[in-house]
Every structure is written in structure tokens, then in C-alpha cells.
Motif scaffolding. Sequence first.
Motif, PDB file in Angstrom:
ATOM      1  N   LYS A  35      24.033 -18.065  29.558  1.00 36.85           N
ATOM      2  CA  LYS A  35      23.185 -16.869  29.558  1.00 36.85           C
ATOM      3  C   LYS A  35      22.569 -16.594  30.927  1.00 36.85           C
ATOM      4  CE  LYS A  35      21.841 -16.741  24.676  1.00 36.85           C
ATOM      5  NZ  LYS A  35      20.710 -16.831  23.717  1.00 36.85           N
ATOM      6  N   HIS A  36      22.360 -17.637  31.712  1.00 36.33           N
ATOM      7  CA  HIS A  36      21.704 -17.475  33.014  1.00 36.33           C
ATOM      8  C   HIS A  36      22.679 -17.627  34.181  1.00 36.33           C
ATOM      9  CE1 HIS A  36      18.305 -18.243  30.306  1.00 36.33           C
ATOM     10  NE2 HIS A  36      17.560 -17.625  31.196  1.00 36.33           N
ATOM     11  N   ASP A  37      23.958 -17.422  33.904  1.00 34.76           N
ATOM     12  CA  ASP A  37      24.998 -17.444  34.947  1.00 34.76           C
ATOM     13  C   ASP A  37      25.002 -18.747  35.747  1.00 34.76           C
ATOM     14  OD1 ASP A  37      25.857 -14.834  34.298  1.00 34.76           O
ATOM     15  OD2 ASP A  37      24.263 -13.968  35.526  1.00 34.76           O
ATOM     16  N   LEU A  38      24.778 -19.853  35.056  1.00 34.47           N
ATOM     17  CA  LEU A  38      24.785 -21.162  35.701  1.00 34.47           C
ATOM     18  C   LEU A  38      25.935 -22.042  35.217  1.00 34.47           C
ATOM     19  CD1 LEU A  38      20.946 -21.889  35.503  1.00 34.47           C
ATOM     20  CD2 LEU A  38      22.239 -21.366  37.583  1.00 34.47           C
ATOM     21  N   ALA A  39      26.772 -21.490  34.357  1.00 38.08           N
ATOM     22  CA  ALA A  39      27.867 -22.281  33.786  1.00 38.08           C
ATOM     23  C   ALA A  39      28.858 -22.733  34.852  1.00 38.08           C
ATOM     24  CB  ALA A  39      28.584 -21.478  32.703  1.00 38.08           C
ATOM     25  N   GLN A  40      28.926 -21.995  35.959  1.00 41.68           N
ATOM     26  CA  GLN A  40      29.859 -22.354  37.027  1.00 41.68           C
ATOM     27  C   GLN A  40      29.546 -23.730  37.616  1.00 41.68           C
ATOM     28  OE1 GLN A  40      29.249 -20.025  40.653  1.00 41.68           O
ATOM     29  NE2 GLN A  40      27.311 -19.262  39.807  1.00 41.68           N
TER      30      GLN A  40
END
Length: 282
Positions: A35-40
Motif C-alpha cells: 500500500k505504501h509502495d515499499l514492496a520493491q
Amino acid sequence: MTVDNYTQNSDPSKGYYPEPGWEWQKPEPKTYLVKHDLAQYARVWILNLVEFVHWILLVPSFILSFIIFQHTEILAARLGTDLQVYLLSIAPVIQAFSGLVAVVMHEYEGWQVVYFKNPLDTDFKIEDFNNEWLREVAYKMLFFLQIVGLIAFSLGVFGLSKFFVSFAMISLVIGFIGPQDPKATFYFNEQPVFPIAISLVAVFVVNAIVNFVAYFHLFGPALEAANLPIILAGLAPLLFMLGGVVEGVLAESTFNQWIHFGAVIFLNLGLLAQIYFFGLLW
């Protein structure tokens, strides 16, 4: 008396990891990271790298312990007794095993540093968040065992005088039985970090200062004899402190796994510095 029973379709042994559960398999990035674009930052290969540098800490720890054991006679002549050498030799092992507390927590969390949510007062799913109460328990055990390691090193350097033995016993008692509240928690990047009892933090800080002095007492003359700056004696404890701060404050507030990786690199460098400086003693 009634008890809860598992249904035929449930599996009480089912884990959080993908089947069949090889060590290199890691869970999908938690919902919060997505959700916070930190999965990368939570790709499988990154998480495996983070895990690797945690486990590799055991190697220099045991090497250092063995090197100290190998030079027992030289160190006993310098320090005074074989018991002091023994305490020096087990100090890195104790601190290495204290790190296993964090490893257990990380293994439970899928090696992901994510927003921490307390299951005791919120709706909690491991697929979404990290377990705040688990973090608090892990930190308590981690810091207490770190204190034990610091005490072992300091007693090894300064000896077992009545003062230092009394100081060690008081530290251990307060550190072990001290109240869990209030905590030294503060906010960084709008996230709560450092959920450790103030009593435990106080004992840790005092022992860290004594330990810092012990490094200069032990390595200062050897550094001077080698024409190296005496200030280098404080390099190892500073690297340990830096690694702890980076992981406990930066990684656990930004949820960037690369910062987590970097924190443990500092810890490894601290151990390598110790190995080098001990080599100057003989």
C-alpha cells in the motif's frame, strides 16, 4: 469443560512461509508495504541477503572467541587471571547469541521490517503488519543479553574486584527484574521506535560506557605501540552502536530493507575491528 478444536480443514502447523518452506523462500511483501509502495524493498533476494548478513555474524564472533582462547597465556599475563581471559572469550559469543533473539523475530516476520501493530489492542494479521508485542519482548531479551556480554568483557578487562563484581550483579538484577513500563519509546519518521523499558536502557547505557572505557584500557597501549591513533580503540563499540541505531531507528521507521541490511554490515565490521585490534596484543 470445553476446548476449542481444529476443524478437519484446518492445519495447526501451517506456517507463514510459502510451501514447501525452503529457507530461501520468503512470504509475499506484507500489505502495508504494498500500500505504501515499499514492496520493491522486500523482494525475495533482498530478504535472503538480509538474512544472510544476520547469520554470518556468528562467524567472526566464534573466530574472535577462538583467537582469544588461543592466546590465553599471553592475555592472562597481561590481564592477571585465566578467568578474565575466559570472560573475554565468551563475551563475543554471548553477544552473538543475543542477536539470535532478533533472528527469531525476523524469521517470524518473514524477514520484513514493516509497520508494527500491537495484537493486544488492535486487529492484527501477520500478512499485513509486524507484531509490536513480539518486538518489545525481543528487544527486552536482546538488550539484557547484550548487557551480559558487555559485563563479561568489562570484567575480563578490569578484573573481578569487589566493586566491579558488585556493579555487575546490580546491573544483572535490575536489567532482569526491572519493570517493563515506562518505555523509552520515541517517534522517528512518525513511527514509534525503541520500545524498551527505561530501567533496561539505563542499565545498558551505563554498562556501554564502562565497556567503552574498557576498550581503551585494553587496546590503548597496543595501538600506541603500533603507532596508531589511540582513538581507534573506540571503533568497534561505535560500529556496534551505529548498527543498532540504524536498525532500531532508521530501518524500523522507514521500512526499507536495504537500511536493515546496512545496519547489520556495521555490526559485522565491528566484529572485524575487534579481531584486528586483539591481534595487536600479541
